[in-house]
Design a protein around this motif. Structure first.
Motif, PDB file in Angstrom:
ATOM      1  N   ASP A  53       0.857  -1.181   0.000  1.00  0.00           N
ATOM      2  CA  ASP A  53       0.000   0.000   0.000  1.00  0.00           C
ATOM      3  C   ASP A  53       0.897   1.238   0.000  1.00  0.00           C
ATOM      4  O   ASP A  53       2.103   1.128   0.226  1.00  0.00           O
ATOM      5  N   LEU A  54       0.314   2.404  -0.275  1.00  0.00           N
ATOM      6  CA  LEU A  54       1.095   3.637  -0.295  1.00  0.00           C
ATOM      7  C   LEU A  54       0.204   4.803   0.119  1.00  0.00           C
ATOM      8  O   LEU A  54      -0.801   5.085  -0.529  1.00  0.00           O
ATOM      9  N   ASP A  55       0.596   5.444   1.205  1.00  0.00           N
ATOM     10  CA  ASP A  55      -0.125   6.595   1.737  1.00  0.00           C
ATOM     11  C   ASP A  55       0.918   7.660   2.081  1.00  0.00           C
ATOM     12  O   ASP A  55       1.696   7.484   3.013  1.00  0.00           O
ATOM     13  N   LEU A  56       0.942   8.738   1.325  1.00  0.00           N
ATOM     14  CA  LEU A  56       1.947   9.785   1.531  1.00  0.00           C
ATOM     15  C   LEU A  56       1.351  11.064   2.118  1.00  0.00           C
ATOM     16  O   LEU A  56       1.896  12.148   1.963  1.00  0.00           O
ATOM     17  N   ALA A  57       0.236  10.931   2.833  1.00  0.00           N
ATOM     18  CA  ALA A  57      -0.448  12.101   3.399  1.00  0.00           C
ATOM     19  C   ALA A  57       0.458  12.932   4.305  1.00  0.00           C
ATOM     20  O   ALA A  57       0.302  14.143   4.386  1.00  0.00           O
ATOM     21  N   VAL A  58       1.411  12.275   4.967  1.00  0.00           N
ATOM     22  CA  VAL A  58       2.360  13.013   5.812  1.00  0.00           C
ATOM     23  C   VAL A  58       3.737  13.121   5.145  1.00  0.00           C
ATOM     24  O   VAL A  58       4.686  13.608   5.755  1.00  0.00           O
ATOM     25  N   GLY A  59       3.840  12.655   3.898  1.00  0.00           N
ATOM     26  CA  GLY A  59       5.105  12.736   3.165  1.00  0.00           C
ATOM     27  C   GLY A  59       6.046  11.579   3.413  1.00  0.00           C
ATOM     28  O   GLY A  59       7.155  11.542   2.887  1.00  0.00           O
ATOM     29  N   ARG A  60       5.600  10.598   4.194  1.00  0.00           N
ATOM     30  CA  ARG A  60       6.441   9.436   4.505  1.00  0.00           C
ATOM     31  C   ARG A  60       5.529   8.231   4.716  1.00  0.00           C
ATOM     32  O   ARG A  60       4.448   8.357   5.286  1.00  0.00           O
ATOM     33  N   HIS A  61       6.018   7.053   4.256  1.00  0.00           N
ATOM     34  CA  HIS A  61       5.239   5.829   4.422  1.00  0.00           C
ATOM     35  C   HIS A  61       6.204   4.648   4.495  1.00  0.00           C
ATOM     36  O   HIS A  61       7.221   4.618   3.806  1.00  0.00           O
ATOM     37  N   VAL A  62       5.874   3.667   5.325  1.00  0.00           N
ATOM     38  CA  VAL A  62       6.653   2.426   5.420  1.00  0.00           C
ATOM     39  C   VAL A  62       5.732   1.272   5.051  1.00  0.00           C
ATOM     40  O   VAL A  62       4.592   1.201   5.528  1.00  0.00           O
ATOM     41  N   ALA A  63       6.218   0.396   4.182  1.00  0.00           N
ATOM     42  CA  ALA A  63       5.424  -0.754   3.733  1.00  0.00           C
ATOM     43  C   ALA A  63       6.290  -2.004   3.755  1.00  0.00           C
ATOM     44  O   ALA A  63       7.490  -1.949   3.505  1.00  0.00           O
ATOM     45  N   ASP A  64       5.654  -3.131   4.057  1.00  0.00           N
ATOM     46  CA  ASP A  64       6.336  -4.426   4.041  1.00  0.00           C
ATOM     47  C   ASP A  64       5.766  -5.289   2.927  1.00  0.00           C
ATOM     48  O   ASP A  64       4.577  -5.215   2.618  1.00  0.00           O
ATOM     49  N   HIS A  65       6.646  -6.126   2.352  1.00  0.00           N
ATOM     50  CA  HIS A  65       6.216  -7.102   1.351  1.00  0.00           C
ATOM     51  C   HIS A  65       6.976  -8.400   1.597  1.00  0.00           C
ATOM     52  O   HIS A  65       8.183  -8.479   1.347  1.00  0.00           O
ATOM     53  N   PRO A  66       6.295  -9.432   2.128  1.00  0.00           N
ATOM     54  CA  PRO A  66       6.963 -10.729   2.278  1.00  0.00           C
ATOM     55  C   PRO A  66       7.088 -11.404   0.916  1.00  0.00           C
ATOM     56  O   PRO A  66       6.151 -11.396   0.121  1.00  0.00           O
ATOM     57  N   CYS A  67       8.262 -11.941   0.638  1.00  0.00           N
ATOM     58  CA  CYS A  67       8.519 -12.626  -0.630  1.00  0.00           C
ATOM     59  C   CYS A  67       9.236 -13.932  -0.291  1.00  0.00           C
ATOM     60  O   CYS A  67      10.431 -13.921   0.003  1.00  0.00           O
ATOM     61  N   ALA A  75      10.765 -16.471   1.859  1.00  0.00           N
ATOM     62  CA  ALA A  75      11.296 -16.331   3.218  1.00  0.00           C
ATOM     63  C   ALA A  75      11.948 -14.972   3.456  1.00  0.00           C
ATOM     64  O   ALA A  75      12.400 -14.683   4.559  1.00  0.00           O
ATOM     65  N   ASP A  76      12.021 -14.131   2.424  1.00  0.00           N
ATOM     66  CA  ASP A  76      12.635 -12.807   2.551  1.00  0.00           C
ATOM     67  C   ASP A  76      11.561 -11.761   2.856  1.00  0.00           C
ATOM     68  O   ASP A  76      10.397 -11.924   2.509  1.00  0.00           O
ATOM     69  N   LEU A  77      11.978 -10.675   3.496  1.00  0.00           N
ATOM     70  CA  LEU A  77      11.072  -9.564   3.772  1.00  0.00           C
ATOM     71  C   LEU A  77      11.626  -8.308   3.118  1.00  0.00           C
ATOM     72  O   LEU A  77      12.791  -7.949   3.332  1.00  0.00           O
ATOM     73  N   TYR A  78      10.791  -7.657   2.323  1.00  0.00           N
ATOM     74  CA  TYR A  78      11.110  -6.368   1.730  1.00  0.00           C
ATOM     75  C   TYR A  78      10.436  -5.301   2.594  1.00  0.00           C
ATOM     76  O   TYR A  78       9.226  -5.341   2.784  1.00  0.00           O
ATOM     77  N   ARG A  79      11.201  -4.364   3.111  1.00  0.00           N
ATOM     78  CA  ARG A  79      10.634  -3.238   3.877  1.00  0.00           C
ATOM     79  C   ARG A  79      11.013  -1.958   3.136  1.00  0.00           C
ATOM     80  O   ARG A  79      12.186  -1.650   2.967  1.00  0.00           O
ATOM     81  N   GLY A  80       9.984  -1.234   2.695  1.00  0.00           N
ATOM     82  CA  GLY A  80      10.207  -0.015   1.930  1.00  0.00           C
ATOM     83  C   GLY A  80       9.837   1.219   2.712  1.00  0.00           C
ATOM     84  O   GLY A  80       8.818   1.245   3.405  1.00  0.00           O
ATOM     85  N   VAL A 118      16.045  -5.426   1.980  1.00  0.00           N
ATOM     86  CA  VAL A 118      15.609  -6.799   1.749  1.00  0.00           C
ATOM     87  C   VAL A 118      16.443  -7.707   2.645  1.00  0.00           C
ATOM     88  O   VAL A 118      17.673  -7.677   2.585  1.00  0.00           O
ATOM     89  N   GLY A 119      15.767  -8.488   3.471  1.00  0.00           N
ATOM     90  CA  GLY A 119      16.496  -9.373   4.372  1.00  0.00           C
ATOM     91  C   GLY A 119      15.872 -10.749   4.422  1.00  0.00           C
ATOM     92  O   GLY A 119      14.656 -10.890   4.338  1.00  0.00           O
ATOM     93  N   GLY A 120      16.725 -11.738   4.522  1.00  0.00           N
ATOM     94  CA  GLY A 120      16.255 -13.109   4.633  1.00  0.00           C
ATOM     95  C   GLY A 120      17.328 -14.077   4.212  1.00  0.00           C
ATOM     96  O   GLY A 120      18.460 -13.692   3.943  1.00  0.00           O
ATOM     97  N   PRO A 121      16.972 -15.341   4.111  1.00  0.00           N
ATOM     98  CA  PRO A 121      17.968 -16.351   3.762  1.00  0.00           C
ATOM     99  C   PRO A 121      18.474 -16.238   2.326  1.00  0.00           C
ATOM    100  O   PRO A 121      19.603 -16.620   2.032  1.00  0.00           O
ATOM    101  N   ALA A 122      17.679 -15.694   1.413  1.00  0.00           N
ATOM    102  CA  ALA A 122      18.085 -15.640   0.010  1.00  0.00           C
ATOM    103  C   ALA A 122      18.791 -14.333  -0.361  1.00  0.00           C
ATOM    104  O   ALA A 122      19.612 -14.317  -1.281  1.00  0.00           O
ATOM    105  N   LYS A 123      18.478 -13.228   0.356  1.00  0.00           N
ATOM    106  CA  LYS A 123      18.999 -11.921  -0.053  1.00  0.00           C
ATOM    107  C   LYS A 123      19.257 -11.038   1.151  1.00  0.00           C
ATOM    108  O   LYS A 123      18.531 -11.086   2.132  1.00  0.00           O
TER     109      LYS A 123
END
Length: 150
Positions: free
Chosen positions: A96-110, A112-117, A133-138
């Motif tokens: 998801d993406l919400d920039l109402a305050v000019g900043r947003h944090v989002a997670d995407h599990p892929c 066994a890895d986790l993408y945090r944006g 990106v953190g996890g066993p693969a990357k």
């Protein structure tokens, strides 16, 4: 006008993103130490029925080898006014993406890895994403700066 934290509030993500952006991205392999670079453009164009088609194209250089690179995403209207539901080209959910305050944090599990944006808007013509990106693969850090083209 920026907030006290230096972020630029965006009341409508899709209206803000529409158009062409110049892109500069660094990709660091935190485990191996390699670093790559992507340079190109991203076009956010209107989708029939609402939302934006995100088409990125440019050149990615990794270990001294440069190749054409690109990706396509769909930015659809989100559940709340002014937000977006970001999807891969095939329709799978990304974040998801919400920039109402000019900043947003989002997670995407892929797998066994986790993408945090983290998305930050600097002003009307500049924004940044930082994906860890953190996890066993990357173990990667991707920093992308966008500057409005034109």
């Amino acid at each position: 006008m920026t907030t006290g934290d230096g972020f630029w509030p965006v009341p409508d993500v899709l209206a803000y993103l529409a158009g062409r952006w110049h892109v500069e991205r660094t990709v660091r392999d935190l485990a191996g130490g390699d670093e790559g670079r992507f340079t190109g453009n991203t076009d956010f164009s209107a989708l029939p029925g609402g939302g934006l088609l995100h088409e990125e194209s440019g050149t990615f250089t990794w270990r001294g080898v440069s190749r054409p690179a690109g990706r396509t995403l769909r930015f659809l209207p989100g559940a709340a006014a002014g937000t977006a539901d970001v999807r891969f080209a095939d329709g799978r959910p990304f974040h998801d993406l919400d920039l109402a305050v000019g900043r947003h944090v989002a997670d995407h599990p892929c797998a066994a890895d986790l993408y945090r944006g983290e998305f930050t808007v600097r002003d009307q013509d500049r924004w940044r994403t930082v994906w860890r990106v953190g996890g066993p693969a990357k173990e990667l850090l991707l920093v992308t700066d966008y500057r409005r083209d034109g």
